[in-house]
Design a protein around this motif. Structure first.
Motif, short mmCIF file in Angstrom:
data_model
loop_
_atom_site.label_atom_id
_atom_site.label_comp_id
_atom_site.label_asym_id
_atom_site.label_seq_id
_atom_site.Cartn_x
_atom_site.Cartn_y
_atom_site.Cartn_z
N GLU A 250 0.84 -1.21 0.00
CA GLU A 250 0.00 0.00 0.00
C GLU A 250 0.87 1.26 0.00
N GLU A 271 -3.49 5.44 1.40
CA GLU A 271 -4.21 6.07 0.30
C GLU A 271 -5.23 5.13 -0.34
N GLU A 272 -4.92 3.86 -0.48
CA GLU A 272 -5.83 2.94 -1.16
C GLU A 272 -7.15 2.77 -0.42
N ARG A 273 -7.13 2.89 0.91
CA ARG A 273 -8.33 2.66 1.71
C ARG A 273 -8.82 3.92 2.42
N VAL A 275 -7.79 5.24 5.16
CA VAL A 275 -7.82 5.10 6.61
C VAL A 275 -6.57 5.73 7.22
#
Length: 288
Positions: A250, A271-273, A275
């Motif tokens: 990630e 960044e992908e999630r 959170v």
């Protein structure tokens, strides 16, 4: 086997004497993402033996007493332990080679009540082996699920610094590699949670997660780059609270807010999630 508060609080740890040099500096740098994007420019100083520099957060790997929570006589189900927060205070810049002594002790064990877990605070002092001069002090808190009810003191009410609500003064992005946890564990943290899928599933994760201290080291890199003019010797303190796991591969975004000439706050976003993986981050550094 339940926690024996008195025995754990007074647990004796051997002094760990460790010599280190360029190899350890390079392994650590690779474990916190140097080279995933670019190993040239300022990053080259961390992975090339010629005039090599130590990343200041590498102090957390030196004089390390090992994953002691896994030892049977602790009374702890180590698989339920998660790193909650970490602090490193540097009394002097970390040299790229030397011999050090680590002295570890249990600071406190807080009891949240039967079935509700426990907080274990561990402290470590790192000193120069030849002179005894202090190099760094480290403090971490681990939360152990399901281990409460042993009669320890209640946990104090947490007080976490809040990052400013305005736009960040600087933003740094670092990708992590799929091999990040496999590399970071070579610096001494061999918790199987970060490499073994069965262990990860047994404690509620779909797959092995990245070491929190790898993300923490990447935060140190971002602070050195954005707030210390690229000079690792300027960083004096870094602390933060882990709030969500990171998966190898990630991308992490480091939002940094300058508080004054010697302090900043930071937050780490996956960044992908979307959170927050590390929150309430604070750092101190010397002026130019």
């Amino acid at each position: 086997m339940a926690i024996d508060y008195a025995a754990l609080k007074s647990r004796a740890f051997p002094e760990i004497r460790q010599a280190y040099g360029a190899r350890e500096c390079i392994l650590y740098a690779l474990g916190v993402g140097v080279g995933v994007e670019d190993s040239q420019g300022d990053n080259l100083r961390y992975v090339f033996e010629q005039d090599i520099r130590a990343l200041p957060t590498m102090a957390v790997t030196l004089g390390y007493a090992g994953f002691w929570l896994r030892e049977p006589d602790t009374g702890i189900d180590w698989a339920n332990a998660l790193l909650l927060d970490q602090e490193i205070a540097l009394q002097r810049p970390l040299a790229a080679s030397g011999e050090v002594i680590g002295r570890t002790r249990v600071g406190e064990i807080y009891d949240k009540g039967a079935g509700r877990g426990a907080f274990i605070v561990t402290l470590r002092e790192l000193v120069d082996a030849a002179s005894g001069a202090p190099i760094a002090t480290m403090r971490c808190t681990e939360f152990v699920r399901g281990e409460g009810g042993f009669g320890g003191p209640p946990a104090p009410r947490p007080e976490h610094a809040k990052c400013p609500e305005r736009a960040a003064d600087a933003t740094v992005r670092y990708p992590t590699s799929k091999q990040a946890a496999l590399i970071y564990r070579l610096s001494g943290d061999d918790n199987p949670l970060h490499v073994d899928a069965a262990t990860a599933r047994s404690v509620g994760f779909d797959a092995p997660i990245l070491h929190g201290l790898s993300s923490f080291g990447m935060a140190g890199r971002a602070i050195v780059a954005a707030m210390c003019g690229g000079d690792p010797a300027r960083l004096r303190l870094i602390r933060g609270r882990f709030t969500a796991p990171v998966l190898p591969g990630e991308t992490l975004r480091f939002n940094l807010w300058r508080i004054d000439a010697r302090r900043c706050m930071f937050q780490v976003i996956v960044e992908e999630r979307g959170v927050v993986a590390l929150d309430s981050g604070e750092a101190e550094f010397t002026e130019r």
